[in-house]
Design a protein around this motif. Structure first.
Motif, PDB file in Angstrom:
ATOM      1  N   LEU A 161       0.821  -1.216   0.000  1.00 21.00           N
ATOM      2  CA  LEU A 161       0.000   0.000   0.000  1.00 21.00           C
ATOM      3  C   LEU A 161       0.857   1.269   0.000  1.00 21.00           C
ATOM      4  O   LEU A 161       0.382   2.344  -0.364  1.00 21.00           O
ATOM      5  N   GLU A 162       2.120   1.139   0.391  1.00 20.38           N
ATOM      6  CA  GLU A 162       3.036   2.290   0.394  1.00 20.38           C
ATOM      7  C   GLU A 162       3.534   2.641  -1.007  1.00 20.38           C
ATOM      8  O   GLU A 162       4.079   3.719  -1.228  1.00 20.38           O
ATOM      9  N   ILE A 163       3.343   1.715  -1.956  1.00 15.07           N
ATOM     10  CA  ILE A 163       3.861   1.943  -3.319  1.00 15.07           C
ATOM     11  C   ILE A 163       3.061   3.046  -3.997  1.00 15.07           C
ATOM     12  O   ILE A 163       1.823   3.033  -3.966  1.00 15.07           O
ATOM     13  N   SER A 164       3.770   4.014  -4.596  1.00 20.05           N
ATOM     14  CA  SER A 164       3.065   5.150  -5.206  1.00 20.05           C
ATOM     15  C   SER A 164       2.937   5.015  -6.728  1.00 20.05           C
ATOM     16  O   SER A 164       2.282   5.830  -7.367  1.00 20.05           O
ATOM     17  N   GLU A 165       3.550   3.966  -7.298  1.00 20.81           N
ATOM     18  CA  GLU A 165       3.384   3.749  -8.743  1.00 20.81           C
ATOM     19  C   GLU A 165       2.110   2.926  -8.947  1.00 20.81           C
ATOM     20  O   GLU A 165       1.987   1.822  -8.420  1.00 20.81           O
ATOM     21  N   ILE A 166       1.179   3.470  -9.730  1.00 23.92           N
ATOM     22  CA  ILE A 166      -0.125   2.824  -9.871  1.00 23.92           C
ATOM     23  C   ILE A 166      -0.387   2.358 -11.307  1.00 23.92           C
ATOM     24  O   ILE A 166       0.222   2.831 -12.259  1.00 23.92           O
ATOM     25  N   ASN A 167      -1.351   1.428 -11.388  1.00 23.83           N
ATOM     26  CA  ASN A 167      -1.812   0.936 -12.679  1.00 23.83           C
ATOM     27  C   ASN A 167      -2.929   1.847 -13.184  1.00 23.83           C
ATOM     28  O   ASN A 167      -3.928   2.038 -12.492  1.00 23.83           O
ATOM     29  N   THR A 168      -2.759   2.385 -14.367  1.00 23.59           N
ATOM     30  CA  THR A 168      -3.823   3.216 -14.945  1.00 23.59           C
ATOM     31  C   THR A 168      -4.905   2.332 -15.552  1.00 23.59           C
ATOM     32  O   THR A 168      -5.998   2.812 -15.847  1.00 23.59           O
ATOM     33  N   GLY A 169      -4.582   1.062 -15.781  1.00 26.69           N
ATOM     34  CA  GLY A 169      -5.510   0.128 -16.416  1.00 26.69           C
ATOM     35  C   GLY A 169      -5.265  -0.012 -17.911  1.00 26.69           C
ATOM     36  O   GLY A 169      -5.656  -1.006 -18.525  1.00 26.69           O
ATOM     37  N   VAL A 170      -4.624   0.993 -18.507  1.00 29.12           N
ATOM     38  CA  VAL A 170      -4.384   0.977 -19.954  1.00 29.12           C
ATOM     39  C   VAL A 170      -3.173   0.092 -20.250  1.00 29.12           C
ATOM     40  O   VAL A 170      -2.114   0.257 -19.637  1.00 29.12           O
ATOM     41  N   MET A 171      -3.355  -0.851 -21.150  1.00 34.95           N
ATOM     42  CA  MET A 171      -2.223  -1.720 -21.516  1.00 34.95           C
ATOM     43  C   MET A 171      -2.356  -2.189 -22.952  1.00 34.95           C
ATOM     44  O   MET A 171      -3.409  -2.061 -23.578  1.00 34.95           O
ATOM     45  N   CYS A 172      -1.239  -2.728 -23.465  1.00 30.29           N
ATOM     46  CA  CYS A 172      -1.199  -3.153 -24.847  1.00 30.29           C
ATOM     47  C   CYS A 172      -0.317  -4.393 -24.965  1.00 30.29           C
ATOM     48  O   CYS A 172       0.786  -4.436 -24.409  1.00 30.29           O
ATOM     49  N   LEU A 173      -0.835  -5.417 -25.631  1.00 32.98           N
ATOM     50  CA  LEU A 173      -0.047  -6.628 -25.853  1.00 32.98           C
ATOM     51  C   LEU A 173      -0.533  -7.329 -27.120  1.00 32.98           C
ATOM     52  O   LEU A 173      -1.577  -6.957 -27.657  1.00 32.98           O
ATOM     53  N   GLU A 174       0.220  -8.291 -27.590  1.00 31.82           N
ATOM     54  CA  GLU A 174      -0.190  -9.000 -28.802  1.00 31.82           C
ATOM     55  C   GLU A 174      -1.501  -9.745 -28.528  1.00 31.82           C
ATOM     56  O   GLU A 174      -1.644 -10.401 -27.500  1.00 31.82           O
ATOM     57  N   SER A 175      -2.424  -9.651 -29.469  1.00 27.91           N
ATOM     58  CA  SER A 175      -3.735 -10.293 -29.295  1.00 27.91           C
ATOM     59  C   SER A 175      -3.605 -11.784 -29.052  1.00 27.91           C
ATOM     60  O   SER A 175      -4.338 -12.360 -28.238  1.00 27.91           O
ATOM     61  N   ASP A 176      -2.688 -12.405 -29.773  1.00 28.18           N
ATOM     62  CA  ASP A 176      -2.560 -13.861 -29.659  1.00 28.18           C
ATOM     63  C   ASP A 176      -2.141 -14.253 -28.243  1.00 28.18           C
ATOM     64  O   ASP A 176      -2.602 -15.261 -27.702  1.00 28.18           O
ATOM     65  N   LYS A 177      -1.289 -13.417 -27.617  1.00 27.16           N
ATOM     66  CA  LYS A 177      -0.862 -13.706 -26.238  1.00 27.16           C
ATOM     67  C   LYS A 177      -2.019 -13.467 -25.274  1.00 27.16           C
ATOM     68  O   LYS A 177      -2.253 -14.244 -24.353  1.00 27.16           O
ATOM     69  N   LEU A 178      -2.743 -12.376 -25.492  1.00 30.17           N
ATOM     70  CA  LEU A 178      -3.898 -12.092 -24.637  1.00 30.17           C
ATOM     71  C   LEU A 178      -4.863 -13.279 -24.664  1.00 30.17           C
ATOM     72  O   LEU A 178      -5.346 -13.744 -23.629  1.00 30.17           O
ATOM     73  N   LYS A 179      -5.099 -13.805 -25.881  1.00 27.97           N
ATOM     74  CA  LYS A 179      -6.029 -14.935 -26.039  1.00 27.97           C
ATOM     75  C   LYS A 179      -5.573 -16.154 -25.251  1.00 27.97           C
ATOM     76  O   LYS A 179      -6.373 -16.826 -24.606  1.00 27.97           O
ATOM     77  N   SER A 180      -4.252 -16.449 -25.315  1.00 32.67           N
ATOM     78  CA  SER A 180      -3.818 -17.687 -24.675  1.00 32.67           C
ATOM     79  C   SER A 180      -3.648 -17.524 -23.165  1.00 32.67           C
ATOM     80  O   SER A 180      -3.815 -18.471 -22.417  1.00 32.67           O
ATOM     81  N   TRP A 181      -3.372 -16.303 -22.683  1.00 37.22           N
ATOM     82  CA  TRP A 181      -3.117 -16.134 -21.250  1.00 37.22           C
ATOM     83  C   TRP A 181      -4.370 -15.851 -20.426  1.00 37.22           C
ATOM     84  O   TRP A 181      -4.388 -16.090 -19.224  1.00 37.22           O
ATOM     85  N   ILE A 182      -5.420 -15.336 -21.073  1.00 35.94           N
ATOM     86  CA  ILE A 182      -6.552 -14.838 -20.273  1.00 35.94           C
ATOM     87  C   ILE A 182      -7.244 -15.969 -19.496  1.00 35.94           C
ATOM     88  O   ILE A 182      -7.779 -15.745 -18.407  1.00 35.94           O
ATOM     89  N   SER A 183      -7.173 -17.189 -20.045  1.00 35.51           N
ATOM     90  CA  SER A 183      -7.832 -18.305 -19.349  1.00 35.51           C
ATOM     91  C   SER A 183      -7.119 -18.670 -18.050  1.00 35.51           C
ATOM     92  O   SER A 183      -7.677 -19.364 -17.198  1.00 35.51           O
ATOM     93  N   GLU A 184      -5.905 -18.163 -17.880  1.00 30.65           N
ATOM     94  CA  GLU A 184      -5.172 -18.441 -16.630  1.00 30.65           C
ATOM     95  C   GLU A 184      -5.625 -17.536 -15.481  1.00 30.65           C
ATOM     96  O   GLU A 184      -5.241 -17.746 -14.335  1.00 30.65           O
TER      97      GLU A 184
END
Ligand code: UD1
Ligand code: CA
Length: 461
Positions: A161-184
């Motif tokens: 909780l002390e970490i000040s670097e945050i995720n904006t939610g915006v990201m970009c990756l190869e579609s094929d990788k997104l497809k295979s990893w999302i089920s995990e």
């Protein structure tokens, strides 16, 4: 490079306390979601999919572009689950870029930078350093400073909780990788949701590097959850528009008291006083001066024209814009409605309303007048209180006034009627028949003078 943009917009937006879906609330006169769609659509070879759930039909019906791909997420089981709904639509070999319908000010340059970073074996993540990171997912880095995971606020320990670097939610990756990893992705967390953010640790486990990028300004990553946040982003947006206009040669009395709710195109040496609102398509020529408190919609205003205080210009995209020539003066307190066309050097003064009326070069209507459905030539003088009686209760009728005519004050012109070239109308006339060129027409009762007339006296009680 083909980019498949995924915009998440299925959430309910309860904190807006509104019947209107959150992503349809306007910013600069356009729905929040329209800002995101427009920016994303400017990327090369972009295909835009929008995940909707709550009030899906209301949202969808607001957008007409047939190229948009609407995907329904019936139950909101988390951001990972939302992205999963779009997987069948992703093109092979494309990059997948994830955006949010309620984060409207994301910039094209930032997205382009993310896309550049997400080639090959890297996932590009937009992160930011915040003085108060409360509520956001935190970026976890290892001893080598490499990103290894994102931990949500509700799942974070005291140290995280002390970490000040945050995720904006915006990201970009190869579609094929997104497809295979999302089920995990599993929902074993405090909120029992499928977190998209888990994809970071999953990517890392597949030897994919996480490359972080920063937005140029924090406004880009701010989301709208409340009306107060919306109002704050509205000011940020208006500030950006004002800055762009100033760079293009516009002076403002106060750029913080300016609202553009459409597209404003300007020449140089334009001056805009305080509290002006611009809507729809508005063009201002070189040297145009806009006084305080003017509302201007769908209008084209020629060079050196002066629009004085409290003028309302109500052009309409469907019923006709307002066109104003060079050197025209309008107001104060004038109202120019749809289909008004003023040639160069026309003067329109206070409490004058015009609708579907053309005034030729140098013509004047300086006080208290209604001109509706009128074709008026050049050099015409319309006296104070002149009314075109254009409506018979059922239909509208045309009034024609030829060049050089002079309409005396307080005249009623009962349409359809025409007044000839250089004709003169006596003050107080009601004109319902054609007036020939060069003639004087007086349509009023003759004056009677009664000599020595005594006023009645008060009777004794
Ligand atoms: C999310 C991130 C968090 C990040 C923050 C930035 C996750 C798990 N967390 O948190 O790391 O710091 O955004 O604002 O992603 N949505 C759907 N369907 C769903 C759930 C959400 O479409 O099933 C949409 C919402 O409409 C919203 C967006 O996704 O626009 C974000 O969802 P939200 O629940 O607000 O995530 P956060 O808790 O803010
Ligand atoms: Ca949120």
């Amino acid at each position: 490079m083909a980019t498949d943009v995924i915009i998440l917009a299925a959430g309910q937006g309860t904190r807006m306390q509104s019947a209107l879906p959150k992503v349809l609330h306007p910013l600069g006169g356009r729905p929040l979601l329209a800002h995101v769609i427009d920016t994303a659509s400017r990327l090369d070879d972009a295909q835009v999919s929008i995940v909707i759930g709550h009030q899906a039909e209301a949202i969808k019906s607001h957008f007409t572009d047939p190229a948009l791909n609407w995907v329904e997420q019936r139950e909101q089981l988390g951001t990972g689950h939302a992205v999963k709904q779009v997987l069948p639509h992703l093109r092979q070999g494309s990059s997948a870029l994830i955006l949010y319908g309620d984060v409207p000010l994301i910039e094209l340059d930032t997205l382009a930078a993310l896309l550049n970073q997400s080639t090959g074996k890297t996932l590009a993540l937009l992160s930011a350093e915040l003085a108060d990171p409360t509520g956001y997912g935190r970026i976890i880095r290892d001893a080598n400073d490499d990103v290894t995971a994102i931990v949500e606020q509700k799942d974070a320990n005291a140290e995280q909780l002390e970490i000040s670097e945050i995720n904006t939610g915006v990201m970009c990756l190869e579609s094929d990788k997104l497809k295979s990893w999302i089920s995990e992705i599993k929902a074993n967390n405090a909120q029992e949701e499928f977190y998209l953010t888990d994809i970071i640790a999953i990517a890392k486990s597949h030897d994919c590097q996480i490359q972080t990028c920063r937005p140029a300004s924090l406004n880009e990553i701010e989301g709208v959850n409340t009306r107060a946040q919306l109002a704050k982003l509205e000011r940020a947006y208006q500030g950006q528009v004002a800055n762009r206009l100033m760079a293009a040669g516009v002076s403002f009395a106060d750029p913080e008291r300016f609202d553009c709710r459409g597209e404003l195109v300007t020449g140089t040496d334009v001056f805009i006083d305080v509290n002006c609102v611009f809507e729809g398509q508005v063009q201002l020529g070189d040297g145009v001066h806009i006084g305080p408190n003017c509302v201007i919609a769908h209008a084209n205003i020629g060079a050196e024209a002066v629009i004085k205080a409290n003028t309302v210009i109500d052009g309409s995209a469907s019923k006709g814009a307002v066109a104003i020539g060079a050197g025209v003066q309008v107001g104060p307190f004038a109202r120019l409605r749809e289909g008004t066309v003023l040639a160069d050097d026309v003067r329109i003064g206070n409490f004058v309303e015009t609708k579907k009326s053309h005034l030729g070069r140098g013509s004047k209507a300086n006080h208290l007048t209604y001109l509706g459905d009128a074709e008026i030539g050049a050099g015409v003088n319309i006296g104070a209180g002149t009314i075109t009686c254009n409506y018979d209760g059922v239909n509208k009728h045309q009034t024609t006034i030829d060049d050089g005519a002079f309409i005396g004050s307080n005249s009623s012109l009962v349409a359809p009627v025409s007044i000839g070239k250089d004709a003169t109308i006596g003050a107080g006339s009601t004109i319902s028949k054609t007036v020939p060129d060069d003639s004087l027409s007086v349509g009023r009762c003759n004056q009677r003078n009664i000599a020595g007339w005594k006023r009645p006296e008060k009777k004794p009680d």
